[in-house]
Design an enzyme around this catalytic site. Structure first.
Site, PDB file in Angstrom:
ATOM      1  N   HIS A  56     105.490  59.471  39.510  1.00  0.00           N
ATOM      2  CA  HIS A  56     103.888  59.162  39.247  1.00  0.00           C
ATOM      3  C   HIS A  56     103.720  57.714  40.223  1.00  0.00           C
ATOM      4  O   HIS A  56     104.125  56.872  40.006  1.00  0.00           O
ATOM      5  CB  HIS A  56     103.566  58.897  37.827  1.00  0.00           C
ATOM      6  CG  HIS A  56     101.891  58.833  37.762  1.00  0.00           C
ATOM      7  ND1 HIS A  56     101.072  59.711  36.996  1.00  0.00           N
ATOM      8  CD2 HIS A  56     101.213  57.763  38.367  1.00  0.00           C
ATOM      9  CE1 HIS A  56     100.135  59.112  37.152  1.00  0.00           C
ATOM     10  NE2 HIS A  56      99.891  58.319  37.908  1.00  0.00           N
ATOM     11  N   HIS A  58     100.719  56.312  43.542  1.00  0.00           N
ATOM     12  CA  HIS A  58      99.471  56.228  44.237  1.00  0.00           C
ATOM     13  C   HIS A  58      99.868  55.800  45.579  1.00  0.00           C
ATOM     14  O   HIS A  58      99.605  54.395  45.807  1.00  0.00           O
ATOM     15  CB  HIS A  58      98.312  55.455  43.600  1.00  0.00           C
ATOM     16  CG  HIS A  58      98.073  56.376  42.411  1.00  0.00           C
ATOM     17  ND1 HIS A  58      96.898  57.243  42.202  1.00  0.00           N
ATOM     18  CD2 HIS A  58      98.574  56.231  40.960  1.00  0.00           C
ATOM     19  CE1 HIS A  58      96.964  57.445  41.159  1.00  0.00           C
ATOM     20  NE2 HIS A  58      97.893  57.061  40.234  1.00  0.00           N
ATOM     21  N   GLN A 151      89.947  61.516  41.501  1.00  0.00           N
ATOM     22  CA  GLN A 151      90.012  60.170  40.828  1.00  0.00           C
ATOM     23  C   GLN A 151      88.691  59.700  40.149  1.00  0.00           C
ATOM     24  O   GLN A 151      88.809  59.247  39.130  1.00  0.00           O
ATOM     25  CB  GLN A 151      90.313  58.989  41.773  1.00  0.00           C
ATOM     26  CG  GLN A 151      89.996  57.613  41.495  1.00  0.00           C
ATOM     27  CD  GLN A 151      91.166  57.064  40.229  1.00  0.00           C
ATOM     28  OE1 GLN A 151      92.293  56.681  41.219  1.00  0.00           O
ATOM     29  NE2 GLN A 151      90.967  57.042  39.204  1.00  0.00           N
ATOM     30  N   HIS A 209      96.545  63.133  34.787  1.00  0.00           N
ATOM     31  CA  HIS A 209      96.365  61.737  34.325  1.00  0.00           C
ATOM     32  C   HIS A 209      95.620  62.162  32.833  1.00  0.00           C
ATOM     33  O   HIS A 209      94.538  62.699  32.882  1.00  0.00           O
ATOM     34  CB  HIS A 209      95.328  60.890  35.249  1.00  0.00           C
ATOM     35  CG  HIS A 209      95.866  60.298  36.171  1.00  0.00           C
ATOM     36  ND1 HIS A 209      96.599  60.828  37.429  1.00  0.00           N
ATOM     37  CD2 HIS A 209      96.380  58.705  36.603  1.00  0.00           C
ATOM     38  CE1 HIS A 209      96.928  59.891  38.228  1.00  0.00           C
ATOM     39  NE2 HIS A 209      96.820  58.649  37.626  1.00  0.00           N
ATOM     40  N   GLU A 212      94.389  58.412  29.549  1.00  0.00           N
ATOM     41  CA  GLU A 212      94.893  56.679  29.948  1.00  0.00           C
ATOM     42  C   GLU A 212      93.767  56.036  29.108  1.00  0.00           C
ATOM     43  O   GLU A 212      93.022  55.321  29.954  1.00  0.00           O
ATOM     44  CB  GLU A 212      95.162  56.760  31.344  1.00  0.00           C
ATOM     45  CG  GLU A 212      95.738  55.328  31.794  1.00  0.00           C
ATOM     46  CD  GLU A 212      95.962  55.338  33.053  1.00  0.00           C
ATOM     47  OE1 GLU A 212      95.222  55.900  33.784  1.00  0.00           O
ATOM     48  OE2 GLU A 212      96.169  54.123  33.562  1.00  0.00           O
ATOM     49  N   ASP A 308     103.782  54.325  38.998  1.00  0.00           N
ATOM     50  CA  ASP A 308     102.185  54.330  39.235  1.00  0.00           C
ATOM     51  C   ASP A 308     101.777  53.561  40.439  1.00  0.00           C
ATOM     52  O   ASP A 308     101.120  53.998  41.267  1.00  0.00           O
ATOM     53  CB  ASP A 308     101.655  54.095  37.766  1.00  0.00           C
ATOM     54  CG  ASP A 308     100.245  54.445  37.636  1.00  0.00           C
ATOM     55  OD1 ASP A 308      99.619  55.075  38.678  1.00  0.00           O
ATOM     56  OD2 ASP A 308      99.912  54.033  36.609  1.00  0.00           O
TER      57      ASP A 308
HETATM   58 FE   FE2 Z   1      98.128  56.878  38.076  1.00  0.00          FE
END
Ligand code: FE2
Length: 426
Positions: A56, A58, A151, A209, A212, A308
């Site tokens: 995971h 970005h 996103q 995702h 969260e 992440d």
């Molecule tokens: Fe993430």
């Protein structure tokens, strides 16, 4: 004749063996005394592991910290808003350059496979173009697996759904989503169903995702498990973060965990980020915001630690080192029994490889010739010291070497003559 022999290393299961690599693959494991090789790397007393895997990340945002400003509140929501500002000014060239810098750094730590979410909420899809270009540029030494990630919400953003499908058409290989960020719980659940159907129709993996948030009423993981079972996505679906499970009622979780196990759903907690971002609305006691790792594992659910973020709108630190990720996870999840610490090492190697469905991964004859030699005696010592990566080999080629530490301390269970990383604690 081998291209490389890694001599006398200790494998994660404690076996001591030579490893012979030829034509990009592991060609032999055992006693290779007398065999010839273009290069012999002496790994006596050192841990030899399959490469680290990050499930995971970005990549489109990494190494952008401070642009155009820092995240003052430290929250997820300000991070998303800040990324929105950065997206307005970022270029393909800049994202590729940042990604290349990160991938070189990752390779030096033995991190050779990365699943990266790429934002699809941009009608120009600059991030998708940049990450596809990056994937091509690093393919000889890093497996970059891309997730189409809306996103700003599959439905909340007016063009996100169309752009996410376009990204998949362009070659992004995993379906992503963010149900807890949709406008309503109903929209969130609908997005999970929609995205699972997309994954099923296209024969793709899915990694959302999911939940969260510290809100215990955020139960999209339940819908995800249901849809994965309904559509036969077992073994190729993951829920990332799952932090609301930390705050959920225990009775409800006792029903949820078997449903997740039945669905073959993997879980990807991201301890560096979850421990800093969650609980921001709490006074005291402050929730940790990490999902229920040991409880999932007790139900047979595959759980892998993810990184992440590194130096981006959500996180001001980061090292590209999966041992740092596992170290934090070990502490927050209280996995301090020797078996649990060993498991934490597996979670950033073999278990993450299973989540990514990496082909030919591992230390066995016929596997890809990728491995990392660490200046540690075993996986637990590697977690404790997070030591030098003495040699990193990707697809049969040495991509990074580093010197040992500068001290020669004696560790009880290792030969006293083995040179040590500086370790004032011993
Ligand atoms: Fe993430």
């Amino acid at each position: 004749m081998f291209d490389i022999i890694v001599k006398g290393g200790t494998l994660p299961d404690g076996t001591v063996a030579d490893i012979g690599l030829r034509d990009g693959l592991i060609a032999a494991i055992g006693d290779l005394a007398g065999a010839g090789a273009g290069r012999v790397f002496d790994a006596s007393g050192d841990l030899v592991s399959p490469p680290f895997v990050d499930p995971h990340f970005h990549m489109d945002a990494t190494l952008s910290y401070g642009k155009p400003r820092v995240n003052a509140s430290g929250t997820l929501l300000e991070g998303i808003a800040l990324w929105g500002e950065l997206k307005e000014i970022v270029t393909i060239e800049e994202m590729v350059a940042r990604g290349l810098r990160y991938c070189d750094w990752a390779a030096s730590t033995g991190l050779l496979a990365i699943r990266s979410h790429v934002d699809t909420c941009d009608d120009r899809l600059l991030g998708v173009q940049a990450m596809l270009e990056l994937r091509e540029q690093v393919k000889d030494y890093i497996d970059l697996q891309l997730v189409a990630f809306p996103q700003d919400g599959l439905y909340r953003d007016p063009t996100a759904r169309a752009n996410t499908l376009r990204a998949l058409d362009m070659g992004v290989e995993v379906v992503g989503g963010i149900p807890h960020f949709e406008r309503t719980m109903t929209d969130g659940a609908a997005s999970v169903r929609d995205l699972c159907e997309t994954a099923a129709e296209r024969g793709l993996m899915i990694d959302l995702h999911c939940d969260e948030t510290d809100d215990p009423a955020s139960r999209h993981v339940e819908t995800l498990a249901y849809e994965v079972t309904r559509l036969g996505l077992q073994g190729r679906a993951a829920g990332s973060h799952l932090t609301s499970m930390h705050s959920m009622d225990n009775y409800y979780v006792s029903k949820l965990l078997p449903l997740m196990a039945e669905a073959g759903l993997s879980a990807i907690p991201n301890p560096l980020i979850n421990i800093t971002i969650q609980g921001r609305h709490d006074t005291f006691p402050k929730r940790r915001g990490l999902t229920r790792v040991k409880e999932m594992q007790a139900h047979g659910i595959t759980v892998g630690w993810g990184q992440d973020c590194v130096l981006d709108p959500w996180y001001p630190l980061g090292t590209a080192d999966m041992l740092d990720v596992a170290f934090m996870g070990l502490h927050v999840a209280q996995m301090t029994h020797p078996d649990e610490m060993r498991r934490c090492f597996d979670m950033v190697t073999t278990e993450n490889a299973r989540i990514l469905n990496l082909p030919d991964y591992g230390l066995h004859v016929g596997a890809r010739g990728s491995l990392v030699v660490l200046d540690a005696g075993d996986p637990v010592e590697a977690l404790r010291l997070r030591p030098a990566r003495l040699c990193v080999i990707s697809n049969g080629r040495i991509v990074s070497e580093a010197p040992r530490g500068d001290s020669r301390l004696s560790i009880p269970h290792r030969p006293a003559t083995v040179r040590r990383r500086h370790d004032p604690g011993m």
